[in-house]
Design a protein around this motif. Structure first.
Motif, PDB file in Angstrom:
ATOM      1  N   LEU A 197      62.842  32.798-130.917  1.00 17.38           N
ATOM      2  CA  LEU A 197      62.704  34.252-130.907  1.00 17.38           C
ATOM      3  C   LEU A 197      62.507  34.791-129.496  1.00 17.38           C
ATOM      4  CD1 LEU A 197      60.435  34.844-134.045  1.00 17.38           C
ATOM      5  CD2 LEU A 197      62.923  34.914-133.874  1.00 17.38           C
ATOM      6  N   ALA A 198      61.784  34.061-128.654  1.00 14.24           N
ATOM      7  CA  ALA A 198      61.456  34.550-127.307  1.00 14.24           C
ATOM      8  C   ALA A 198      62.463  34.109-126.254  1.00 14.24           C
ATOM      9  CB  ALA A 198      60.062  34.043-126.920  1.00 14.24           C
ATOM     10  N   TYR A 199      63.603  33.590-126.659  1.00 18.27           N
ATOM     11  CA  TYR A 199      64.561  33.042-125.706  1.00 18.27           C
ATOM     12  C   TYR A 199      65.037  34.102-124.707  1.00 18.27           C
ATOM     13  CZ  TYR A 199      68.799  30.855-123.905  1.00 18.27           C
ATOM     14  OH  TYR A 199      69.770  30.347-123.084  1.00 18.27           O
ATOM     15  N   LEU A 200      65.269  35.340-125.170  1.00 22.66           N
ATOM     16  CA  LEU A 200      65.736  36.400-124.281  1.00 22.66           C
ATOM     17  C   LEU A 200      64.586  37.187-123.652  1.00 22.66           C
ATOM     18  CD1 LEU A 200      68.717  37.764-126.429  1.00 22.66           C
ATOM     19  CD2 LEU A 200      68.814  36.171-124.499  1.00 22.66           C
ATOM     20  N   ALA A 211      72.928  39.670-118.533  1.00 22.43           N
ATOM     21  CA  ALA A 211      71.870  39.494-119.539  1.00 22.43           C
ATOM     22  C   ALA A 211      70.859  40.632-119.475  1.00 22.43           C
ATOM     23  CB  ALA A 211      71.180  38.155-119.337  1.00 22.43           C
ATOM     24  N   ALA A 212      70.676  41.222-118.292  1.00 24.93           N
ATOM     25  CA  ALA A 212      69.744  42.342-118.170  1.00 24.93           C
ATOM     26  C   ALA A 212      70.334  43.641-118.686  1.00 24.93           C
ATOM     27  CB  ALA A 212      69.348  42.510-116.710  1.00 24.93           C
ATOM     28  N   LEU A 213      71.672  43.685-118.852  1.00 25.50           N
ATOM     29  CA  LEU A 213      72.328  44.907-119.292  1.00 25.50           C
ATOM     30  C   LEU A 213      72.583  44.947-120.793  1.00 25.50           C
ATOM     31  CD1 LEU A 213      75.038  45.328-116.488  1.00 25.50           C
ATOM     32  CD2 LEU A 213      72.936  46.652-116.769  1.00 25.50           C
ATOM     33  N   ARG A 214      72.876  43.786-121.399  1.00 25.27           N
ATOM     34  CA  ARG A 214      73.287  43.792-122.803  1.00 25.27           C
ATOM     35  C   ARG A 214      72.962  42.481-123.487  1.00 25.27           C
ATOM     36  NH1 ARG A 214      75.022  39.462-122.053  1.00 25.27           N
ATOM     37  NH2 ARG A 214      77.090  38.768-121.493  1.00 25.27           N
ATOM     38  N   ALA A 242      67.121  44.200-122.926  1.00 27.21           N
ATOM     39  CA  ALA A 242      68.404  44.783-122.530  1.00 27.21           C
ATOM     40  C   ALA A 242      68.621  46.112-123.251  1.00 27.21           C
ATOM     41  CB  ALA A 242      69.536  43.816-122.849  1.00 27.21           C
ATOM     42  N   PRO A 243      69.168  47.131-122.577  1.00 29.24           N
ATOM     43  CA  PRO A 243      69.324  48.450-123.194  1.00 29.24           C
ATOM     44  C   PRO A 243      70.497  48.568-124.161  1.00 29.24           C
ATOM     45  CG  PRO A 243      70.158  48.488-120.955  1.00 29.24           C
ATOM     46  CD  PRO A 243      69.546  47.135-121.148  1.00 29.24           C
TER      47      PRO A 243
END
Length: 582
Positions: free
Chosen positions: A439-442, A418-421, A497-498
């Motif tokens: 909207l703020a789930y991630l 989840a931190a990558l994509r 995520a990037p």
């Protein structure tokens, strides 16, 4: 004593039962009631009644022995089905995935056993009942057989003549129906490809041909069914009618009233019901048994291509048009030659959904630079969703390596992925809660300004106001597919995520909303990989990856136009004009 001998013994008892029913009625009339001897008449009727009641233990005895015939057949068919499947699976066998193995071991074997049991019951019952009834008619008066046998044998012969052509017609009708259903399923699943490639008219013509073929096969089957119905009418009704019309002639030859009544009893009580049951069973169970036995013990069919070799497991997009397509190696992007770690890197990645299935992706090399926007195009089921799931780490490759931001994703924990994509699928997920919660789930630490910024960037202002603001509750069922996609895209926009993966995540949006969403997501820091379903998405991308089933072609829009015939065709049809020539 063997099973067959015991079954034959019970069947001979059934012959005696059939004989006594009509014989008892005839003598009850002639030697009892018409002769003025009521007691004798009632005694003969009691004999007929006992014969009728004795049918229950006879049937019980027959069923007891029947298992001894059907279970060995079932065991033999199971062994044959297993041997056949194993022969296909071992090296040097017929090859291919035996998708019908489970059906043969369960449903088809049970159909064969039940059909065989039904045929044994009805054929045995008809033969021994007919023998008893015909012996009874002969014992009453030989002239009765002269009247009854011609229509009876004529109808039975006509029915037997229809067996082979009826079975062939049933096979053709079944094959035509399966072909039509398969074509309809494939066309429905590949509707977008048919429209994009301009092959809809050809698919429609093929469908019309299959419809005509199925209708013709159904008409032939109906014609033979009509002949079979006529045969049943001849054998089931003409004997009674002939006996009624021949009463004066029979009476002139000494046939008594009791013998006539006994003959009618033989026909109505024993012979005609057994004949009707036989014809029905041979017409239905017999045809099923022939077809199933052909599937289990018939000659080995030619190996078929895997129709679902590239289909994805439940919950992902797939279509019948996926069969046999593979993505070939693509040279790495220059960003892979030194410098910072690639945003996405695939090294000789292969993916197959099964040990013997054709690869969906075959030795694919790909490198996506940080901040790059890549569009992936190709027919439905060619492997686009598979590619996004591999990059997202939710699907492990059969071979090769998948890296995101320099780190291998296979086997990584969900929190690390989840931190990558962020992966946004075609069917967007919206949960019950407030608009802000969705909207703020991630990004749980997003403040009000961040939420407002995402709403404005993705064009959700009107929707949020209609729902009652960011603190208003959301009822997922009350949103359209396009509105759910906008909510999911705004959620992805806020994610830290990037890498952002869009698997046709804008397919329910109009072109203007899609363009606005993709431009907003492209301005977001990071890399964007889009599975495109419109040409505009490919044109907006930095590079385009085309998966066409033979090789993967990657480059700018102009470069891919020169190198990929499929992309030229798609571009021409997307533009509403002829395909652009290289």
């Amino acid at each position: 004593m063997g099973v067959s001998a015991r079954l034959a013994l019970w069947s001979f008892v059934e012959t005696g039962q059939a004989f006594l029913v009509g014989y008892g009625v005839a003598h009850a009339v002639d030697q009892g009631f018409l002769a003025g001897d009521v007691r004798r008449g009632l005694s003969w009727l009691a004999v007929a009644l006992v014969a009728v009641l004795f049918g229950a233990p006879v049937i019980r005895g027959v069923f007891t022995q029947l298992a001894g015939l059907t279970e060995p057949l079932r065991d033999g068919l199971v062994r044959r089905a297993v041997d056949r499947s194993l022969a296909r699976a071992v090296p040097g066998g017929a090859g291919g995935t035996d998708r019908a193995a489970v059906s043969r071991l369960t449903n088809q074997v049970e159909i064969a056993r039940d059909s065989f049991a039904g045929l044994v019951l009805t054929l045995r019952s008809f033969v021994f009942t007919a023998v008893g009834a015909l012996l009874g008619l002969l014992s009453l008066h030989p002239a009765l057989l002269v009247v009854v046998l011609p229509p009876l044998t004529g109808g039975l012969a006509l029915f037997l003549v229809t067996l082979r052509p009826m079975a062939a017609a049933q096979r053709r009708a079944l094959a035509a129906d399966e072909a039509l259903g398969d074509h309809a399923a494939r066309s429905r699943a590949a509707l977008r490809d048919l429209t994009a490639c301009g092959t809809g008219p050809e698919a429609a013509r093929r469908g019309a041909e299959l419809v005509d073929g199925a209708a013709a096969a159904a008409r032939v089957l109906a014609g033979w069914a009509a002949v079979r119905t006529a045969a049943l009418g001849v054998s089931g009704h003409l004997p009674v009618l002939a006996l009624l019309l021949a009463v004066p002639w029979l009476r002139g030859r000494g046939v008594t009233a009791g013998a006539l009544l006994g003959a009618f009893t033989y026909l109505v009580q024993s012979l005609l019901p057994a004949l009707h049951t036989l014809m029905t069973a041979l017409g239905a169970a017999g045809a099923r048994l022939l077809v199933v036995l052909d599937r289990i013990i018939g000659p080995e069919p030619e190996p078929e291509p895997e129709p679902e070799s590239e289909s994805e497991p439940a919950g992902t997009k797939a279509s019948a048009s996926e069969a046999g397509r593979r993505a070939r190696p693509e040279p790495a992007h220059p960003a892979a030659r030194g410098g910072p770690a690639a945003a996405v890197e695939l090294r000789s990645v292969t993916l197959s959904y099964g040990a013997r299935a054709e690869p969906v992706l075959d030795s694919l090399d790909l490198c996506v630079a940080p901040g790059e926007r890549l569009a992936v195009v190709g027919p439905s089921g060619i492997g686009k969703s598979t590619l996004t799931r591999l990059v997202a780490g939710t699907l492990a490759p059969s071979g090769g390596e998948v890296r995101v931001a320099g780190r291998e994703v296979t086997g990584r924990a969900p929190a690390e992925l989840a931190a990558l994509r962020v992966l946004v699928p075609q069917e967007a997920y919206v949960f019950s809660g407030t608009v802000g919660d969705n909207l703020a789930y991630l990004r749980p630490d997003a403040d009000r300004a961040d939420l407002d910024a995402s709403v404005g960037a993705l064009g959700l202002r009107t929707l949020v106001e209609r729902l009652g603001g960011l603190d208003a509750p959301v009822r997922p069922a009350g949103l359209s597919p396009g509105e759910r996609q906008l909510v999911a895209l705004a959620r992805a926009y806020l994610s830290p995520a990037p890498l952002l993966l869009l698997d046709e995540a804008t397919c329910h949006l109009d072109p203007a909303s899609e363009a606005r969403a993709e431009e907003a997501l492209a301005r977001r820091p990071g890399t964007l990989l889009v599975v495109a379903h419109r040409l505009s998405s490919a044109v907006r991308a930095d590079r385009v990856l085309v998966l066409d089933g033979t090789e993967a072609v990657c480059g700018t829009h102009e470069e891919v136009l020169e190198r990929s015939p499929l992309y030229r065709d798609l571009t021409g049809h997307w533009n509403g004009g002829p395909a652009r020539e290289p």
